[in-house]
Design a protein around this motif. Structure first.
Motif, PDB file in Angstrom:
ATOM      1  N   LYS A 111       0.834  -1.208   0.000  1.00 56.52           N
ATOM      2  CA  LYS A 111       0.000   0.000   0.000  1.00 56.52           C
ATOM      3  C   LYS A 111       0.872   1.264   0.000  1.00 56.52           C
ATOM      4  N   ALA A 112       2.033   1.169   0.694  1.00 58.66           N
ATOM      5  CA  ALA A 112       2.855   2.375   0.900  1.00 58.66           C
ATOM      6  C   ALA A 112       3.890   2.585  -0.198  1.00 58.66           C
ATOM      7  N   GLU A 113       4.467   1.498  -0.681  1.00 60.79           N
ATOM      8  CA  GLU A 113       5.573   1.607  -1.634  1.00 60.79           C
ATOM      9  C   GLU A 113       5.116   2.311  -2.911  1.00 60.79           C
ATOM     10  N   ALA A 117       5.017   9.848   0.432  1.00 59.96           N
ATOM     11  CA  ALA A 117       5.857  11.011   0.127  1.00 59.96           C
ATOM     12  C   ALA A 117       6.837  11.313   1.255  1.00 59.96           C
ATOM     13  N   ILE A 118       6.667  10.648   2.389  1.00 66.27           N
ATOM     14  CA  ILE A 118       7.592  10.796   3.522  1.00 66.27           C
ATOM     15  C   ILE A 118       7.927   9.394   4.038  1.00 66.27           C
ATOM     16  N   ASP A 119       8.946   9.330   4.882  1.00 66.15           N
ATOM     17  CA  ASP A 119       9.396   8.022   5.371  1.00 66.15           C
ATOM     18  C   ASP A 119       8.356   7.406   6.304  1.00 66.15           C
ATOM     19  N   TYR A 120       8.337   6.088   6.327  1.00 70.07           N
ATOM     20  CA  TYR A 120       7.279   5.404   7.061  1.00 70.07           C
ATOM     21  C   TYR A 120       7.778   4.088   7.652  1.00 70.07           C
ATOM     22  N   TRP A 448       8.739   8.995  -2.795  1.00 69.55           N
ATOM     23  CA  TRP A 448       9.978   9.505  -2.180  1.00 69.55           C
ATOM     24  C   TRP A 448      10.200   8.856  -0.802  1.00 69.55           C
ATOM     25  N   GLY A 449       9.133   8.591  -0.101  1.00 65.65           N
ATOM     26  CA  GLY A 449       9.233   8.039   1.248  1.00 65.65           C
ATOM     27  C   GLY A 449       9.845   6.649   1.240  1.00 65.65           C
ATOM     28  N   GLN A 450      10.688   6.391   2.225  1.00 67.93           N
ATOM     29  CA  GLN A 450      11.357   5.089   2.329  1.00 67.93           C
ATOM     30  C   GLN A 450      10.844   4.318   3.545  1.00 67.93           C
ATOM     31  N   TYR A 451      10.828   3.008   3.429  1.00 68.92           N
ATOM     32  CA  TYR A 451      10.452   2.162   4.561  1.00 68.92           C
ATOM     33  C   TYR A 451      11.549   2.230   5.623  1.00 68.92           C
TER      34      TYR A 451
END
Ligand code: URP
Ligand code: ZN
Ligand code: ZN
Length: 460
Positions: A111-113, A117-120, A448-451
């Protein structure tokens, strides 16, 4: 790429001084006064406060719940978070009944990848305490999911009995994980709901009247006892009531590893909101519910005295038009949750710092530093220090912000703080050195956000 932030007033949980910040390759490389360095980009921060990017450790993006799905996905929700000065979120992945933790984790990663737009990062909701699930918890920790959430509420959906919760606590203690608890007595709430509906009490306000503060206090005390016996660190999520705070204070006073967050809605809104005309009370249907106004002062005091360590949002938005309306004739069918991710930093600055309740340092501590420390992200996140990610908020203390559904960035058709003006304004937001919010403009991008692979629990 080098960026120089010139002349800002840097605030961390402990420091407060004017200096320049040189960012190199997304990290803070140098902090010093009148730095004589070359940079590709110079940002003039004179007159602005520079905070570490906010960390909201309680969001529900794209979450199936209450017969529908929360209206912000990872793209819209993280963009709204960025506008609100939040540069990291920890969302709740769900282990659905009959499925594994790994399946839940992978579903939420998907869902996130490519969208965030920000790290999570993720906590994992454990909805069954079967032996296979308990065994699998260590695999989650290996993958950076170092906290789990369980419920004493929502029977038939997420609630696990006390024995199951206790087993999970014991497992968490073995593997260095933090247990987060939604503490309300769900079984008794179900009785009160059934009785209210039988009396024909169907309006939104009965959501609050069937979930009294005593049932939050009782469940909070109960899970503290279980965590003490299991020797597991415990984090109470969305604490709303003085009854629950009293249990946390007693636990902390006796030296237990017990922590708690509250949320802006419990500090700024109250039971009276349920009495708004027509069906408008549904905007505030969340669990735990908003409390009578007198609880607010206790919560602010808790933040001042470190009995509460974190302000997170429990951002879980549902549109009035086609989602909250599911409970038009029955409050128990109103999807539980409300938006908050965009307003958190501004509300806490306004009600905390600008109102004289909190120092600037304490503001940073409860919105960024403690969330990072408690959930294995510090010092990569949650502070302004050499080597930390350059997640920064440039904040104008002389500005002001007016909140409205017409201008917010969350994908939801109302704002619980409609018309409210907060003192201070976010001017720019940087995520790993990139300007992602520039005044009214979004300059970030989906994906842009990274796991964030989080570390196991360490006492802060
Ligand atoms: O009403 C709420 N809080 N909805 C989100 C799910 C939860 O319990 O945190
Ligand atoms: Zn909850
Ligand atoms: Zn929640």
């Amino acid at each position: 790429m080098k960026t120089l932030i010139r002349g800002g007033h840097i605030v961390t949980a402990t420091d407060d001084y004017q200096a320049d910040i040189l960012i190199d390759e997304g990290r803070i490389a140098v902090i010093g006064q009148a730095l004589a360095v070359q940079a590709d980009q110079v940002i003039d921060a004179r007159g602005l406060l520079v905070f570490p990017g906010g960390i909201d450790v309680h969001t529900h993006f794209d979450m199936p719940f209450g017969g529908t799905t929360s209206s912000d996905d990872f793209a819209s929700g993280t963009k709204a978070a960025a506008f609100g000065g939040t540069t990291t979120i920890v969302d709740f992945a769900i282990q659905s009944r009959g499925r594994s933790l790994q399946e839940g984790f992978e579903a939420w990663l998907a869902k996130a990848e490519g969208k965030a737009a920000i790290d999570y990062g993720f906590h994992m909701i454990v909805s069954e305490a079967r032996p296979e699930i308990l065994n699998e918890m260590s695999r989650m920790v290996d993958q950076g999911v170092t906290s789990f959430k369980m419920f004493t509420a929502y029977p038939g959906v997420f609630m696990v009995d006390d024995g199951g919760i206790f087993r999970a606590f014991q497992r968490a203690a073995e593997i260095g994980a933090m247990m987060a608890m939604h503490a309300e007595n769900g079984s008794v709430i179900d009785v009160l709901v059934e009785q209210a509906l039988a009396r024909g009490e169907t309006a939104p306000k009965y959501h609050a009247l069937t979930r009294p503060p005593q049932l939050e206090g009782e469940a909070t005390h109960r899970v503290i006892v279980l965590a003490e016996l299991a020797q597991a660190p415990l984090y109470i999520v969305h604490l709303s009531a003085a009854d629950a705070l009293d249990a946390v204070i007693a636990a902390r006073d006796s030296g237990l590893d017990v922590y708690a967050e509250t949320c802006p809605q419990y500090l700024f809104l109250s039971y009276e909101n349920y009495e708004e005309p027509g069906f408008d009370g549904a905007k505030y249907v969340m669990s735990p519910p908003l409390r009578p106004r007198e609880h607010q002062a206790r919560l602010w005091r808790g933040l001042q005295s470190n009995d509460l360590q974190v302000v997170a949002t429990d951002h879980c938005p549902f549109c009035m038009k086609d989602q909250k309306i599911l409970g038009k004739d029955n409050f128990a069918k109103i999807p539980n949750g409300a938006p908050g991710v965009e307003m958190r930093m501004s509300l806490i600055y306004d009600g905390g710092v600008a109102s004289g309740r909190l120092s600037l340092n304490r503001f940073v501590e409860i919105t960024a530093t403690m969330p990072a420390k408690l959930f294995g992200l510090f010092p990569q996140k949650g502070t302004i220090a050499v080597g930390s990610d350059a997640d920064l908020v440039l904040f104008d203390p002389e500005g002001q912000t007016t909140w409205s559904a017409a201008t917010h960035h969350m994908r939801v058709d109302y704002n619980p703080y409609e018309g409210r003006v907060t003192r201070g304004a976010i001017r720019q937001v940087l995520s790993r050195g990139e300007v992602i919010v520039d005044g009214p403009d979004f300059r970030g991008r989906e994906g842009w956000g990274q796991y964030l692979k989080r570390r196991p629990f360490r006492r802060p």
